[in-house]
Design a protein around this motif. Structure first.
Motif, short mmCIF file in Angstrom:
data_model
loop_
_atom_site.label_atom_id
_atom_site.label_comp_id
_atom_site.label_asym_id
_atom_site.label_seq_id
_atom_site.Cartn_x
_atom_site.Cartn_y
_atom_site.Cartn_z
N UNK A 143 0.83 -1.20 0.00
CA UNK A 143 0.00 0.00 0.00
C UNK A 143 0.87 1.26 0.00
N UNK A 144 1.94 1.22 0.78
CA UNK A 144 2.88 2.34 0.82
C UNK A 144 3.46 2.59 -0.57
N UNK A 145 3.88 1.51 -1.23
CA UNK A 145 4.48 1.63 -2.56
C UNK A 145 3.46 2.09 -3.58
N UNK A 146 2.24 1.59 -3.48
CA UNK A 146 1.20 2.00 -4.43
C UNK A 146 0.92 3.49 -4.32
N UNK A 147 0.91 4.00 -3.11
CA UNK A 147 0.70 5.44 -2.91
C UNK A 147 1.81 6.24 -3.57
N UNK A 148 3.05 5.75 -3.45
CA UNK A 148 4.18 6.43 -4.09
C UNK A 148 4.03 6.42 -5.60
N UNK A 149 3.62 5.28 -6.16
CA UNK A 149 3.42 5.20 -7.60
C UNK A 149 2.30 6.14 -8.04
N UNK A 150 1.18 6.07 -7.35
CA UNK A 150 0.03 6.88 -7.74
C UNK A 150 0.34 8.37 -7.69
N UNK A 151 1.01 8.80 -6.62
CA UNK A 151 1.37 10.21 -6.51
C UNK A 151 2.29 10.64 -7.64
N UNK A 152 3.22 9.78 -8.00
CA UNK A 152 4.18 10.10 -9.06
C UNK A 152 3.48 10.18 -10.41
N UNK A 153 2.61 9.22 -10.69
CA UNK A 153 1.90 9.20 -11.97
C UNK A 153 0.93 10.37 -12.07
N UNK A 154 0.17 10.61 -11.00
CA UNK A 154 -0.83 11.68 -11.04
C UNK A 154 -0.18 13.06 -11.17
N UNK A 155 1.03 13.22 -10.62
CA UNK A 155 1.72 14.51 -10.72
C UNK A 155 2.11 14.83 -12.17
N UNK A 156 2.18 13.79 -13.02
CA UNK A 156 2.58 13.99 -14.41
C UNK A 156 1.42 13.82 -15.38
N UNK A 157 0.24 13.55 -14.86
CA UNK A 157 -0.93 13.33 -15.69
C UNK A 157 -1.66 14.64 -15.95
N UNK A 158 -2.11 14.82 -17.19
CA UNK A 158 -2.92 15.99 -17.49
C UNK A 158 -4.23 15.93 -16.71
N UNK A 159 -4.62 17.06 -16.14
CA UNK A 159 -5.87 17.13 -15.38
C UNK A 159 -6.81 18.15 -16.02
N UNK A 160 -8.07 17.87 -15.90
CA UNK A 160 -9.10 18.80 -16.36
C UNK A 160 -10.09 19.02 -15.23
N UNK A 161 -10.21 20.26 -14.81
CA UNK A 161 -11.09 20.62 -13.69
C UNK A 161 -10.75 19.81 -12.44
N UNK A 162 -9.45 19.59 -12.23
CA UNK A 162 -9.00 18.91 -11.03
C UNK A 162 -9.08 17.40 -11.09
N UNK A 163 -9.44 16.84 -12.24
CA UNK A 163 -9.56 15.39 -12.37
C UNK A 163 -8.61 14.87 -13.45
N UNK A 164 -8.06 13.66 -13.26
CA UNK A 164 -7.13 13.12 -14.26
C UNK A 164 -7.80 12.93 -15.61
N UNK A 165 -7.10 13.30 -16.66
CA UNK A 165 -7.61 13.20 -18.02
C UNK A 165 -7.43 11.78 -18.53
#
Length: 299
Positions: free
Chosen positions: A182-204
């Motif tokens: 779970x710790x590692x998944x959070x690290x992955x998700x945070x890293x991916x979401x930081x580089x993902x395009x967002x629209x109105x605050x939501x991942x594209x």
């Protein structure tokens, strides 16, 4: 990994002096990815800024700025000295520091000029802990599949590689957490979401619709084209889901994982995964089955 010297102040006792301020809001995601583990390691060490300043011969005020991401992007030799004093592995730290330097508009010449080549060569021989390497072998392929939904090939590979560097820097915390997965998944998700395009605050998720469509093997190509608007609408609705339900739907519907595989990957119980999927599916169906608003239409 080296072992930090004995702290002057036990970690469970208050430090004298002013409390270290938060990381600045304008710090980039990659800069933050190495700065946060360094701050956590510093706070856990029990050292004061005064003590750390004396040990590495660097001004206390500049140390405070560095640990908050304030001011100019720090030179590698200072970061290296802090890491050595705190017992942090410097090779993953260097890779993240270097990438963040380029994001901070530092030139390749600046990076090379402020880098102590001897320390880099020494760092290059450093290997991560064996259990970290084993964990990476087990999860890297699945992490890449998740990241592929949001990022192109180069960004996907970079995000996953950075995730394992981040985990290397904080591996002790990962091992002592409630669940390492779970710790590692959070690290992955945070890293991916930081580089993902967002629209109105939501991942594209728009590009994922076309990637998914390309992998489908429908007999009639015209049917594929007809399904594009429906898929885009579906992924738009999924992007409104809460984080955990969102991840479950991405892993189940786009990556093709079984509930058991999702459970093992994200560190959640199988019952939790199935419950999240049920709630998410119900939400998606309710939204897609709702007729468009007719407010303001002519009678």
């Amino acid at each position: 990994m080296t072992t930090p010297t004995d702290p002057l102040v036990p970690p469970d006792r208050p430090r004298p002096g002013r409390k270290l301020g938060p990381i600045a809001d304008n710090v980039s995601s990659t800069h933050r990815s190495w700065l946060m583990p360094m701050r956590d390691t510093y706070l856990a060490s029990g050292l004061t800024l005064n003590a750390l300043s004396d040990r590495i011969r660097f001004a206390k005020s500049k140390l405070s700025e560095l640990l908050r991401g304030v001011g100019l992007y720090p030179r590698w030799e200072v970061v290296f000295l802090i890491a050595a004093e705190l017992g942090m592995p410097n090779w993953p730290l260097y890779r993240l520091w270097r990438q963040a330097a380029f994001e901070a508009q530092r030139s390749g010449e600046w990076v090379e000029r402020c880098t102590d080549r001897t320390t880099i060569l020494t760092a290059a021989d450093t290997a991560p802990p064996m259990n970290h390497r084993a964990f990476r072998e087990l999860t890297e392929g699945d992490y890449l599949l998740y990241a592929q939904v949001f990022l192109d090939d180069e960004e996907r590979d970079s995000a996953v590689s950075d995730t394992f560097d981040i985990l290397w820097l904080s591996w002790n915390d990962a091992l002592t957490s409630t669940d390492t997965r779970r710790y590692a998944w959070t690290a992955l998700r945070d890293t991916v979401m930081a580089r993902t395009l967002h629209r109105e605050g939501r991942p594209e998720l728009g590009p994922a619709a076309f990637d998914t469509l390309a992998l489908r093997s429908l007999a009639d190509p015209a049917e594929d084209v007809d399904q594009i608007p429906e898929l885009v609408q579906l992924f738009t609705v999924i992007s409104h889901l809460p984080g955990r339900q969102f991840d479950v739907m991405v892993l189940r519907r786009l990556c093709g994982f079984t509930p058991e595989a999702v459970s093992a990957l994200v560190g959640a119980s199988l019952a939790t995964v199935r419950s999240d999927e049920r709630h998410a599916t119900r939400f998606v169906r309710d939204v897609l089955d709702t007729p468009p608003s007719t407010e303001g239409a002519a009678p």
